[in-house]
Design a protein around this motif. Structure first.
Motif, PDB file in Angstrom:
ATOM      1  N   ARG A  28       0.831  -1.209   0.000  1.00 59.49           N
ATOM      2  CA  ARG A  28       0.000   0.000   0.000  1.00 59.49           C
ATOM      3  C   ARG A  28       0.862   1.254   0.000  1.00 59.49           C
ATOM      4  O   ARG A  28       0.575   2.215  -0.724  1.00 59.49           O
ATOM      5  N   GLU A  66      -4.565  -4.865  -6.784  1.00 55.17           N
ATOM      6  CA  GLU A  66      -5.436  -4.186  -7.742  1.00 55.17           C
ATOM      7  C   GLU A  66      -5.690  -2.781  -7.231  1.00 55.17           C
ATOM      8  O   GLU A  66      -5.749  -2.557  -6.024  1.00 55.17           O
ATOM      9  N   LEU A  67      -5.848  -1.851  -8.139  1.00 56.38           N
ATOM     10  CA  LEU A  67      -6.233  -0.505  -7.757  1.00 56.38           C
ATOM     11  C   LEU A  67      -7.744  -0.472  -7.581  1.00 56.38           C
ATOM     12  O   LEU A  67      -8.475  -1.212  -8.245  1.00 56.38           O
ATOM     13  N   LYS A  68      -8.200   0.401  -6.696  1.00 56.63           N
ATOM     14  CA  LYS A  68      -9.638   0.629  -6.557  1.00 56.63           C
ATOM     15  C   LYS A  68     -10.129   1.217  -7.877  1.00 56.63           C
ATOM     16  O   LYS A  68      -9.351   1.849  -8.598  1.00 56.63           O
ATOM     17  N   PRO A  69     -11.399   1.038  -8.217  1.00 56.20           N
ATOM     18  CA  PRO A  69     -11.900   1.562  -9.497  1.00 56.20           C
ATOM     19  C   PRO A  69     -11.593   3.046  -9.717  1.00 56.20           C
ATOM     20  O   PRO A  69     -11.202   3.437 -10.818  1.00 56.20           O
ATOM     21  N   GLU A  70     -11.746   3.849  -8.673  1.00 53.79           N
ATOM     22  CA  GLU A  70     -11.465   5.275  -8.822  1.00 53.79           C
ATOM     23  C   GLU A  70      -9.969   5.554  -9.019  1.00 53.79           C
ATOM     24  O   GLU A  70      -9.592   6.552  -9.624  1.00 53.79           O
ATOM     25  N   GLU A  71      -9.120   4.664  -8.527  1.00 54.11           N
ATOM     26  CA  GLU A  71      -7.676   4.810  -8.729  1.00 54.11           C
ATOM     27  C   GLU A  71      -7.289   4.313 -10.126  1.00 54.11           C
ATOM     28  O   GLU A  71      -6.486   4.939 -10.813  1.00 54.11           O
TER      29      GLU A  71
END
Length: 132
Positions: free
Chosen positions: A73, A106-111
């Motif tokens: 992270r 994985e990146l968050k959708p907003e990222e």
């Protein structure tokens, strides 16, 4: 039935609790709490747009000894900061470090939808999976 005096019961309780505390400290030492706190402070500074402070705190947290998940992270946020700063090579390197620690990251959708680091992350992840 065995009866313990108040004093003996207190001593047994102290010994049992002391052993539990010792085990907790061995499994998750104080430095981990400090490192996790530094990471949280760094992410808050990042969210506030104070990227220099964020980078210092996040790197300090890595140096202080984060858990494995938190290391990934931390490198992810350092990658974000590098990308925002126009340092594409460093951004790629930080994403690579994060993915080496946590290959399924994985990146968050907003990222993931961010126009600067989203494509960089996908590119680094694809390169790393191709090498496997």
């Amino acid at each position: 039935m065995l009866r313990l005096s108040g004093w003996a019961l207190t001593m047994v309780t102290v010994l049992v609790l002391g052993a539990c505390q010792s085990k907790l400290v061995q499994e998750f030492p104080f430095t981990k709490f400090k490192a996790e706190n530094m990471l949280d402070q760094g992410i808050r500074a990042y969210d506030d747009g104070n990227y220099n402070v964020a980078a210092r705190n996040i790197q300090g947290a890595l140096d202080a000894g984060l858990t494995t998940h938190s290391q990934a992270r931390a490198h992810k946020y350092l990658a974000f900061i590098d990308c925002i700063s126009g340092q594409q090579a460093q951004c790629r390197e930080e994403f690579k470090k994060a993915l080496e620690i946590e290959p399924n990251l994985e990146l968050k959708p907003e990222e993931a939808g961010h126009p600067t680091w989203g494509p960089v992350f996908r590119s680094v992840k694809a390169e790393m999976h191709a090498k496997q």
